[in-house]
Design a protein around this motif. Structure first.
Motif, PDB file in Angstrom:
ATOM      1  N   LYS A  16       0.879  -1.273   0.102  1.00 34.17           N
ATOM      2  CA  LYS A  16       0.091   0.091  -0.095  1.00 34.17           C
ATOM      3  C   LYS A  16       0.862   1.365   0.033  1.00 34.17           C
ATOM      4  CE  LYS A  16      -2.092  -1.618   3.835  1.00 34.17           C
ATOM      5  NZ  LYS A  16      -1.709  -3.038   3.721  1.00 34.17           N
ATOM      6  N   THR A  17       1.779   1.370   0.983  1.00 30.86           N
ATOM      7  CA  THR A  17       2.482   2.398   1.126  1.00 30.86           C
ATOM      8  C   THR A  17       3.552   2.531   0.097  1.00 30.86           C
ATOM      9  OG1 THR A  17       2.735   2.522   3.561  1.00 30.86           O
ATOM     10  CG2 THR A  17       4.158   3.795   2.809  1.00 30.86           C
ATOM     11  N   ASP A  40      -1.843   5.668   8.853  1.00 33.89           N
ATOM     12  CA  ASP A  40      -1.255   4.498   9.784  1.00 33.89           C
ATOM     13  C   ASP A  40      -0.088   5.053  10.603  1.00 33.89           C
ATOM     14  OD1 ASP A  40       0.606   1.327   8.513  1.00 33.89           O
ATOM     15  OD2 ASP A  40      -0.185   2.233  10.413  1.00 33.89           O
ATOM     16  N   ASN A  44       4.887   4.909   7.886  1.00 36.50           N
ATOM     17  CA  ASN A  44       5.795   4.247   6.778  1.00 36.50           C
ATOM     18  C   ASN A  44       5.606   5.319   5.670  1.00 36.50           C
ATOM     19  OD1 ASN A  44       5.620   0.845   7.089  1.00 36.50           O
ATOM     20  ND2 ASN A  44       6.721   2.352   7.975  1.00 36.50           N
ATOM     21  N   ASP A 126      -3.170   6.750   2.298  1.00 41.41           N
ATOM     22  CA  ASP A 126      -2.374   5.459   2.811  1.00 41.41           C
ATOM     23  C   ASP A 126      -3.086   4.776   4.010  1.00 41.41           C
ATOM     24  OD1 ASP A 126       0.873   4.487   3.621  1.00 41.41           O
ATOM     25  OD2 ASP A 126      -0.696   3.197   2.519  1.00 41.41           O
TER      26      ASP A 126
END
Ligand SMILES: Nc1ncnc2c1ncn2[C@@H]1O[C@H](COP(=O)(O)OP(=O)(O)OP(=O)(O)O)[C@@H](O)[C@H]1O
Ligand SMILES: Nc1ncnc2c1ncn2[C@@H]1O[C@H](COP(=O)(O)OP(=O)(O)OP(=O)(O)O)[C@@H](O)[C@H]1O
Ligand SMILES: [Mg+2]
Ligand SMILES: [Mg+2]
Lengths: 254, 254
Positions: A16-17, A40, A44, A126
């Motif tokens: 995802k990141t 998140d 990240n 994200d």
């Protein structure tokens, strides 16, 4: 067509990141302006664009927890030209417990993002690897969802579950929510498993799967060391090129 | 020394489930009896030992949500000889929201597990990728924690955070809690990044890092297709052998 995009998949470590930061990098090269939102608490994305989630006061946690904190207060330039970031901070980990008593808890991000989102071509959110309030807030304010998926056997069952949850959110909160696309990530060429999962992915979700595949490459994993997208630290690498093609494909669908 | 072991790491996709099922497989070959506890509503451990989390009524969700459900009611034999499983079910996703109002919410798993744990040599608890109530319940009842880690740049920062949380839980709820060991997983031989992260891992946490490294291999990723541990579907594969060595190392430390 899609303006606010969530990068979502409840399975951990699927990219995802990495997809968020690298697609943003490629779109920024094409002159697009992007607001990156890190939902998140592990931060990240924040790290990946040159900031430190530990230093971020205020950060996204504050925006969601405290009515008096405006979105504007948390926005900073990132290392990517044309891209700003609303960084994560540890307070995000308190969000689930704290805001679940408020009635409109799924819409807090939507209300606050409203103030700034039209200043950007795209807003990229994200998500954490969970169906928690953070992900629900992200999906409730998104028009499109990009789903990174690794071609391993567990992934398809997880994708099915994710699509059901997306339907629930669409009917409950957000009729505009659509899948913008599904990206095969960290794809291991020449393995039978990956090829089988990829063909089943096309069979089930054909139109949604991007033609661009992001192959597995150790160069990608260097992202957090350089703290910038691949197109900025490995300009001519084949995977940087793949992210540029993904950006083209993304724009063509818009 | 360690009887109840959590497989924990808040980072997603690092090999918690894979290490849990494959170490259990190797220990079962050596005649050890194991209770597997799936605390992740995604149910990957449950799937990986031949059961279906969707069919599991009652499952771990019920054990944690409803005082009247005993642990014994959810235990089933798994495909692994000498290993039973307490399967996950979707109700686990409700646990965080539901039980957080009860005062002793971190100790519910401990109280219920008490009834059955002495019937087994080891209890292996597979945790979700989050610091939520499910993980806190798991760590609050464990003596030892096995931490799988992938040798990528993000991993060390995440490990640091995990160790701080473990300290908090130790002082708050559970003085017996220890790190049993750290396992490098999906290790990519011949990459500079992995070698650098591995040596820094040894530098910082030397005594805790197992000598056995689980290398990246597509054969491992087949686990969910076979729905059994590697030592049962790929008896002589080098990574099956590595899991047997990890089992030996685990037992030597006990
Ligand atoms: N194409 C690729 N090749 C090699 N490594 C990759 C690739 N894509 C991602 N990775 C690595 O895989 C790991 C997981 O990726 P990433 O952090 O983007 O996943 P995620 O879905 O955001 O994880 P989380 O669920 O924890 O937020 C990272 O170390 C990343 O650098
Ligand atoms: N040594 C290995 N070689 C190749 N693939 C591996 C290896 N170890 C794990 N994998 C694969 O990586 C993926 C993630 O592993 P796994 O599901 O065990 O991680 P996890 O930490 O339990 O994830 P989650 O946080 O979602 O619970 C799985 O598809 C698994 O098969
Ligand atoms: Mg991420
Ligand atoms: Mg798992």
């Amino acid at each position: 067509k899609h303006h606010v995009i969530s990068f979502a998949n409840q399975k951990g470590g699927v990219g995802k990141t990495t997809t968020c930061v690298n697609l943003a990098g490629a779109l920024s090269e094409k002159g697009k302006t992007i607001l990156l939102v890190d939902m998140d608490y592990q931060g990240n994305l924040t790290l990946g664009v040159g900031l430190d989630p530990g230093d971020s006061r205020p950060g996204m946690g504050d925006v969601l927890l405290y009515p008096e904190v405006s979105f504007r207060e948390v926005i900073h330039p990132s290392v990517i030209p044309n891209a700003d970031i609303a960084p994560a901070n540890l307070d995000l980990s308190k969000v689930d417990i704290n805001i679940d008593k408020r009635p409109e808890r799924h819409g807090i991000l939507h209300d606050k993002l409203h103030e700034v989102k039209d200043n950007y071509d795209y807003v990229f959110i994200d998500c954490p690897p969970a169906f928690n309030l953070l992900t629900v807030n992200s999906l409730s304010t998104s028009d499109g969802i990009i789903i990174p998926i690794q071609c391993y056997p567990y992934s398809l069952a997880g994708l099915n579950t994710l699509l059901e949850i997306i339907d629930d959110i669409r009917y409950a909160y957000n009729f505009d929510l659509e899948i913008a696309g599904i990206v095969p990530t960290a794809y291991e060429t020449n393995t039978r498993i990956a090829a089988d999962v990829l063909s089943e992915l096309h069979e089930r979700y054909g139109g949604k799967v991007y033609d661009t595949i992001i192959r597995k490459s150790v160069k990608v994993a260097e992202g957090p060391l350089h703290r910038k997208p691949m197109v900025m630290y490995a300009r001519s690498h084949p995977v940087s090129q793949a992210y540029r093609e993904l950006a083209e494909e993304f724009l063509r669908r818009e």
